[in-house]
Design an enzyme around this catalytic site. Structure first.
Site, PDB file in Angstrom:
ATOM      1  N   ASP A  13       0.562   1.357  11.367  1.00  0.00           N
ATOM      2  CA  ASP A  13      -0.533   1.899  10.552  1.00  0.00           C
ATOM      3  C   ASP A  13      -0.108   2.205   9.119  1.00  0.00           C
ATOM      4  O   ASP A  13      -0.646   3.106   8.477  1.00  0.00           O
ATOM      5  CB  ASP A  13      -1.122   3.189  11.180  1.00  0.00           C
ATOM      6  CG  ASP A  13      -1.512   2.982  12.622  1.00  0.00           C
ATOM      7  OD1 ASP A  13      -2.123   1.940  12.910  1.00  0.00           O
ATOM      8  OD2 ASP A  13      -1.192   3.841  13.458  1.00  0.00           O
ATOM      9  N   HIS A  41      -5.538  -3.571  12.129  1.00  0.00           N
ATOM     10  CA  HIS A  41      -5.200  -3.683  10.711  1.00  0.00           C
ATOM     11  C   HIS A  41      -6.499  -3.551   9.931  1.00  0.00           C
ATOM     12  O   HIS A  41      -7.399  -4.365  10.103  1.00  0.00           O
ATOM     13  CB  HIS A  41      -4.590  -5.049  10.396  1.00  0.00           C
ATOM     14  CG  HIS A  41      -3.207  -5.208  10.929  1.00  0.00           C
ATOM     15  ND1 HIS A  41      -2.461  -6.331  10.745  1.00  0.00           N
ATOM     16  CD2 HIS A  41      -2.442  -4.354  11.632  1.00  0.00           C
ATOM     17  CE1 HIS A  41      -1.291  -6.176  11.325  1.00  0.00           C
ATOM     18  NE2 HIS A  41      -1.257  -4.988  11.879  1.00  0.00           N
ATOM     19  N   VAL A 414      -2.671   2.499  -4.182  1.00  0.00           N
ATOM     20  CA  VAL A 414      -3.344   3.768  -4.491  1.00  0.00           C
ATOM     21  C   VAL A 414      -4.784   3.804  -3.980  1.00  0.00           C
ATOM     22  O   VAL A 414      -5.576   4.641  -4.384  1.00  0.00           O
ATOM     23  CB  VAL A 414      -3.299   4.046  -6.024  1.00  0.00           C
ATOM     24  CG1 VAL A 414      -1.885   4.374  -6.467  1.00  0.00           C
ATOM     25  CG2 VAL A 414      -3.873   2.864  -6.820  1.00  0.00           C
TER      26      VAL A 414
HETATM   27  P1  GDP Z   1      -1.979  -1.400   9.465  1.00  0.00           P
HETATM   28  O1  GDP Z   1      -2.150  -1.480  10.937  1.00  0.00           O
HETATM   29  O2  GDP Z   1      -0.555  -1.249   9.061  1.00  0.00           O
HETATM   30  O3  GDP Z   1      -2.673  -2.501   8.732  1.00  0.00           O
HETATM   31  O4  GDP Z   1      -2.674  -0.041   8.989  1.00  0.00           O
HETATM   32  P2  GDP Z   1      -4.090   0.583   9.399  1.00  0.00           P
HETATM   33  O5  GDP Z   1      -5.161  -0.338   9.066  1.00  0.00           O
HETATM   34  O6  GDP Z   1      -4.049   1.107  10.775  1.00  0.00           O
HETATM   35  O7  GDP Z   1      -4.111   1.867   8.501  1.00  0.00           O
HETATM   36  C1  GDP Z   1      -4.083   1.858   7.148  1.00  0.00           C
HETATM   37  C2  GDP Z   1      -5.339   2.597   6.623  1.00  0.00           C
HETATM   38  O8  GDP Z   1      -5.119   3.026   5.316  1.00  0.00           O
HETATM   39  C3  GDP Z   1      -6.568   1.717   6.541  1.00  0.00           C
HETATM   40  O9  GDP Z   1      -7.711   2.491   6.766  1.00  0.00           O
HETATM   41  C4  GDP Z   1      -6.544   1.197   5.115  1.00  0.00           C
HETATM   42  O10 GDP Z   1      -7.821   0.830   4.617  1.00  0.00           O
HETATM   43  C5  GDP Z   1      -6.034   2.399   4.406  1.00  0.00           C
HETATM   44  N1  GDP Z   1      -5.212   2.138   3.234  1.00  0.00           N
HETATM   45  C6  GDP Z   1      -4.272   1.188   3.045  1.00  0.00           C
HETATM   46  N2  GDP Z   1      -3.662   1.361   1.852  1.00  0.00           N
HETATM   47  C7  GDP Z   1      -4.228   2.463   1.301  1.00  0.00           C
HETATM   48  C8  GDP Z   1      -3.991   3.193   0.097  1.00  0.00           C
HETATM   49  O11 GDP Z   1      -3.118   2.878  -0.704  1.00  0.00           O
HETATM   50  N3  GDP Z   1      -4.759   4.311  -0.093  1.00  0.00           N
HETATM   51  C9  GDP Z   1      -5.723   4.723   0.758  1.00  0.00           C
HETATM   52  N4  GDP Z   1      -6.409   5.823   0.458  1.00  0.00           N
HETATM   53  N5  GDP Z   1      -5.957   4.070   1.907  1.00  0.00           N
HETATM   54  C10 GDP Z   1      -5.224   2.961   2.165  1.00  0.00           C
END
Ligand code: GDP
Length: 425
Positions: A13, A41, A414
């Site tokens: 995540d 993701h 960000v």
């Molecule tokens: P993954 O499984 O590694 O792709 O991660 P997830 O999707 O489970 O969780 C990442 C969450 O953080 C998602 O809701 C993204 O939209 C959000 N996200 C990713 N990068 C950023 C960021 O830089 N800032 C903010 N506020 N949210 C982000």
């Protein structure tokens, strides 16, 4: 052209989907090489917001070939539903844009059932499975008791194989768990339904990729979950049941001879963890609620509140090493804007001793975080697009993390949107 793996450094995540969605622009092929639909993701782009579970994140880019490699846990039912959701939002998915390895094995309905039965048996000792059948599936794969996608093209052999597997599986379902036996007609109907839908997508993806390599195409490997959930290197048994690390990418993709040129490790600016197991830097109470709310830390697949805490430099450094990361993408820095002071778990204390090496899983229970703090920046940074415009205290935080984990932070994210990032030289 070169190839690259995008991997998680911590518990998962970290924002891998967001980084793959951003970087797919530069790549011709995007491959998922391990895991199943047991994590999500999240991708936000011009089509909307998506929680992808099994589809590679390159699915949104016209011209990109997305591959589900031999290493994935191929749940055709969930994949089909996921494809419908994405298609309904205007994204085309065709056998040209999605190819499934004929060597990928199928997650069958009984894997999901067994996962649930075993978690119920474990009761309060449960591992925190998402009950998608992933652990029973990989166990069966290692026992050579799964159906490979390519078998769908050989219906007679498939029926015989399925019969043999059913006989064996029902021994466990009825004998060990006291559950109902699966009927042959039901499992056959399930397999035949999905065989018809998926046959156009299934092929020898190893061959496709070898040709792509010869033609100098660029390849992106997309990991699911992070280093600390890797079966061999993670916090066992609170790991997933496959190898999430970059070293496995060539094996799980159909390019076993490939060398991974670049490994982009995704690190969150603070820590989160879904599921059970020791989590040294964990916060509780109000402090945790505030961070969880600021970062909207609820599982993309399960909706479960994620466990949260400050960035853990001991675990992150270990994660970077396991992945052989060449660059880091630090995500969700904007979430920390509300903090007066920035908390950092800089070391662990174990039985009175300060340690910097990530310990053996069982020893984690004896570790406590040793905290450091830096000044916060207390303003909205989500609109910042170049390094010079970041508040000095945010720059200092990034530079300190970079120094402590020993790997260049190339991207600072960000915001969740595709363009909400800063690229550093
Ligand atoms: P993954 O499984 O590694 O792709 O991660 P997830 O999707 O489970 O969780 C990442 C969450 O953080 C998602 O809701 C993204 O939209 C959000 N996200 C990713 N990068 C950023 C960021 O830089 N800032 C903010 N506020 N949210 C982000």
């Amino acid at each position: 052209m070169s190839n690259c793996a995008i991997v998680g450094i911590n518990w998962g995540d970290e924002g891998k989907g967001r980084m793959v969605d951003l970087l797919t622009e530069k790549y011709d092929y995007v491959i998922r090489y391990q895991g199943g639909g047991n994590a999500g993701h999240t991708v936000v782009n011009e089509y909307g917001k998506f929680a992808l579970h099994l589809l590679p994140s390159g699915i949104f880019r016209p011209g990109v070939v997305n591959i589900l490699g031999n290493g994935v846990a191929l749940d055709l039912e969930n994949l089909w539903n996921e494809m419908q959701t994405v298609v309904e939002q205007g994204v085309a998915i065709t056998p040209d844009s999605l190819k499934i390895s004929d060597r990928a094995s199928l997650v069958l309905p009984w894997h999901r059932e067994l996962d649930g039965l075993e978690e119920a048996r474990l009761a309060d000792k449960k591992y925190g499975s998402t009950k998608q059948g992933i652990a029973p599936f990989y166990s069966d794969k290692f026992q050579k008791k799964t159906i490979m996608a390519g078998e769908l093209f050989y219906p007679e052999r498939l029926r015989e194989h399925l019969k043999d597997l059913l006989e064996w599986k029902n021994l466990t379902l009825t004998g060990v768990y006291g559950a109902e036996a699966v009927k042959y007609e039901d499992i056959l109907a399930w397999v035949e339904t999905y065989a018809e839908k998926f046959k156009p997508f299934i092929c020898d993806t190893g061959k496709v990729l070898k040709k792509a390599v010869k033609e100098g195409k660029s390849i992106l490997f997309e990991a699911q979950l992070g280093s600390l959930r890797d079966l061999d290197y993670g916090i066992y048994p609170y790991t997933t049941s496959s190898n999430a690390i970059a070293a496995y990418a060539p094996v799980g993709s159909g390019l076993p001879f490939a060398k991974v040129d670049q490994v982009i490790g995704v690190v969150k600016a603070y820590s989160t963890c879904v599921g059970e197991g020791p989590f040294v830097c964990e916060w509780f109470g109000e402090e945790a609620d505030e961070l969880r709310k600021a970062g909207f830390e609820f599982g993309a697949k399960t909706g479960r509140p994620r466990r949260v805490g400050p960035i853990d430099l001991v675990a992150t450094r270990y994660g970077v090493e396991c992945q052989g990361a060449t660059d880091i993408a630090l995500t969700k820095l904007d979430v920390m804007s509300y903090m007066d002071r920035l908390p950092i778990c800089a070391h662990y204390e174990k039985n009175g001793e300060i340690i910097d090496d990530f310990p053996f899983p069982a020893a984690l229970y004896d570790c406590k975080p040793v905290m450091e703090y830096m000044d916060g920046w207390k303003c909205d940074i989500s609109g910042v697009r170049c390094w010079e415009d970041l508040p000095v205290n945010a720059q200092k935080y990034v530079e300190y993390v970079e120094k402590m984990i020993g790997c260049h932070i190339r991207y600072v994210s960000v915001g969740p949107e595709r363009d909400a990032y800063i690229e550093r030289a």
